[in-house]
Motif scaffolding. Sequence first.
Motif, PDB file in Angstrom:
ATOM      1  N   ALA A   2     -45.159 -57.560  24.186  1.00 16.67           N
ATOM      2  CA  ALA A   2     -44.412 -58.036  22.910  1.00 16.67           C
ATOM      3  C   ALA A   2     -43.301 -57.285  23.032  1.00 16.67           C
ATOM      4  O   ALA A   2     -43.883 -56.086  23.351  1.00 16.67           O
ATOM      5  CB  ALA A   2     -45.029 -58.415  21.705  1.00 16.67           C
ATOM      6  N   VAL A   3     -42.078 -57.320  23.860  1.00 14.97           N
ATOM      7  CA  VAL A   3     -40.943 -55.669  23.870  1.00 14.97           C
ATOM      8  C   VAL A   3     -39.670 -56.292  22.203  1.00 14.97           C
ATOM      9  O   VAL A   3     -39.648 -57.153  21.808  1.00 14.97           O
ATOM     10  CB  VAL A   3     -40.184 -55.777  24.884  1.00 14.97           C
ATOM     11  N   TYR A   4     -39.960 -54.872  21.285  1.00 11.32           N
ATOM     12  CA  TYR A   4     -39.370 -54.341  20.394  1.00 11.32           C
ATOM     13  C   TYR A   4     -38.757 -53.476  20.423  1.00 11.32           C
ATOM     14  O   TYR A   4     -39.152 -52.402  20.804  1.00 11.32           O
ATOM     15  CB  TYR A   4     -40.260 -53.884  19.251  1.00 11.32           C
ATOM     16  N   LYS A   5     -36.993 -53.749  20.385  1.00 12.72           N
ATOM     17  CA  LYS A   5     -36.297 -53.076  19.414  1.00 12.72           C
ATOM     18  C   LYS A   5     -36.124 -52.420  18.075  1.00 12.72           C
ATOM     19  O   LYS A   5     -35.974 -52.610  17.634  1.00 12.72           O
ATOM     20  CB  LYS A   5     -34.964 -52.948  20.208  1.00 12.72           C
ATOM     21  N   ALA A  18     -46.343 -57.091  13.882  1.00 15.47           N
ATOM     22  CA  ALA A  18     -46.022 -57.535  14.475  1.00 15.47           C
ATOM     23  C   ALA A  18     -47.032 -56.621  15.411  1.00 15.47           C
ATOM     24  O   ALA A  18     -47.137 -57.804  17.024  1.00 15.47           O
ATOM     25  CB  ALA A  18     -44.425 -57.545  14.994  1.00 15.47           C
ATOM     26  N   ILE A  19     -46.915 -55.935  15.497  1.00 14.40           N
ATOM     27  CA  ILE A  19     -47.213 -55.301  16.504  1.00 14.40           C
ATOM     28  C   ILE A  19     -49.156 -55.730  16.306  1.00 14.40           C
ATOM     29  O   ILE A  19     -49.704 -55.721  17.520  1.00 14.40           O
ATOM     30  CB  ILE A  19     -47.975 -53.598  16.036  1.00 14.40           C
ATOM     31  N   ALA A  20     -49.805 -55.229  14.971  1.00 14.32           N
ATOM     32  CA  ALA A  20     -50.580 -56.321  14.641  1.00 14.32           C
ATOM     33  C   ALA A  20     -51.774 -57.496  15.196  1.00 14.32           C
ATOM     34  O   ALA A  20     -52.245 -57.577  15.854  1.00 14.32           O
ATOM     35  CB  ALA A  20     -51.582 -56.000  13.356  1.00 14.32           C
ATOM     36  N   THR A  29     -47.921 -54.783  23.203  1.00 15.60           N
ATOM     37  CA  THR A  29     -46.285 -54.119  22.738  1.00 15.60           C
ATOM     38  C   THR A  29     -45.656 -52.682  22.757  1.00 15.60           C
ATOM     39  O   THR A  29     -46.617 -51.522  23.367  1.00 15.60           O
ATOM     40  CB  THR A  29     -46.789 -54.020  21.351  1.00 15.60           C
ATOM     41  N   GLU A  30     -44.760 -53.313  23.058  1.00 18.39           N
ATOM     42  CA  GLU A  30     -43.956 -52.218  23.695  1.00 18.39           C
ATOM     43  C   GLU A  30     -42.743 -51.936  22.497  1.00 18.39           C
ATOM     44  O   GLU A  30     -42.064 -52.727  22.466  1.00 18.39           O
ATOM     45  CB  GLU A  30     -42.995 -52.377  24.738  1.00 18.39           C
ATOM     46  N   THR A  77     -31.187 -41.118  26.978  1.00 13.76           N
ATOM     47  CA  THR A  77     -32.661 -41.750  27.324  1.00 13.76           C
ATOM     48  C   THR A  77     -33.478 -41.552  26.260  1.00 13.76           C
ATOM     49  O   THR A  77     -32.926 -41.717  24.900  1.00 13.76           O
ATOM     50  CB  THR A  77     -33.402 -39.850  27.791  1.00 13.76           C
ATOM     51  N   ALA A  78     -33.902 -43.242  26.024  1.00 12.56           N
ATOM     52  CA  ALA A  78     -34.626 -43.763  25.724  1.00 12.56           C
ATOM     53  C   ALA A  78     -36.144 -43.740  25.627  1.00 12.56           C
ATOM     54  O   ALA A  78     -36.683 -42.880  26.459  1.00 12.56           O
ATOM     55  CB  ALA A  78     -34.211 -44.743  25.438  1.00 12.56           C
ATOM     56  N   ILE A  79     -37.195 -43.452  24.418  1.00 12.79           N
ATOM     57  CA  ILE A  79     -38.795 -43.379  24.690  1.00 12.79           C
ATOM     58  C   ILE A  79     -39.147 -44.906  24.897  1.00 12.79           C
ATOM     59  O   ILE A  79     -38.513 -45.022  23.389  1.00 12.79           O
ATOM     60  CB  ILE A  79     -39.407 -42.593  23.221  1.00 12.79           C
ATOM     61  N   LYS A  80     -39.888 -44.703  25.051  1.00 10.91           N
ATOM     62  CA  LYS A  80     -40.629 -46.370  25.612  1.00 10.91           C
ATOM     63  C   LYS A  80     -42.506 -46.001  25.001  1.00 10.91           C
ATOM     64  O   LYS A  80     -42.723 -44.966  25.693  1.00 10.91           O
ATOM     65  CB  LYS A  80     -40.536 -46.987  26.613  1.00 10.91           C
ATOM     66  N   LEU A  81     -42.530 -46.950  24.376  1.00  7.68           N
ATOM     67  CA  LEU A  81     -43.749 -46.454  23.414  1.00  7.68           C
ATOM     68  C   LEU A  81     -44.827 -47.770  23.939  1.00  7.68           C
ATOM     69  O   LEU A  81     -44.710 -48.692  23.102  1.00  7.68           O
ATOM     70  CB  LEU A  81     -44.080 -46.205  21.585  1.00  7.68           C
ATOM     71  N   LEU A  82     -46.293 -47.677  24.774  1.00  7.15           N
ATOM     72  CA  LEU A  82     -46.702 -48.882  25.154  1.00  7.15           C
ATOM     73  C   LEU A  82     -48.054 -48.711  24.078  1.00  7.15           C
ATOM     74  O   LEU A  82     -48.671 -47.949  24.010  1.00  7.15           O
ATOM     75  CB  LEU A  82     -46.876 -48.702  26.638  1.00  7.15           C
ATOM     76  N   VAL A  83     -48.553 -49.402  23.163  1.00  7.41           N
ATOM     77  CA  VAL A  83     -49.490 -49.795  22.312  1.00  7.41           C
ATOM     78  C   VAL A  83     -50.684 -50.628  22.838  1.00  7.41           C
ATOM     79  O   VAL A  83     -49.936 -51.628  23.212  1.00  7.41           O
ATOM     80  CB  VAL A  83     -49.087 -50.251  21.049  1.00  7.41           C
TER      81      VAL A  83
END
Length: 86
Positions: A2-5, A18-20, A29-30, A77-83
């Motif tokens: 699942a990818v969310y901006k 949504a993450i849960a 989740t990204e 430059t963006a940050i990606k958080l993989l959960v």
Amino acid sequence: MAVYKVSTKSKVSFLSGAIASAIQSGKVTELQVVGAGALNQAVKSVAVARGMTAPNGYSLIVIPSFFDVEIDGERKTAIKLLVQSM
């Protein structure tokens, strides 16, 4: 996956739900963020999602990384958080 901006206007309650939901479905989740305000919303959402999933035995981990994105013809430059769940 699942990818969310995430933006500064992202609602923590919606994003954390949504993450849960994704975690409980076995998905990673990204979260993609640009800027301090968006990162703030993303981190708060992960914290709330942890509270939602922990009673069901899920332990969340977050893996941060950088990536380049083009916005309005400008590279940022963006940050990606993989959960994901352990």
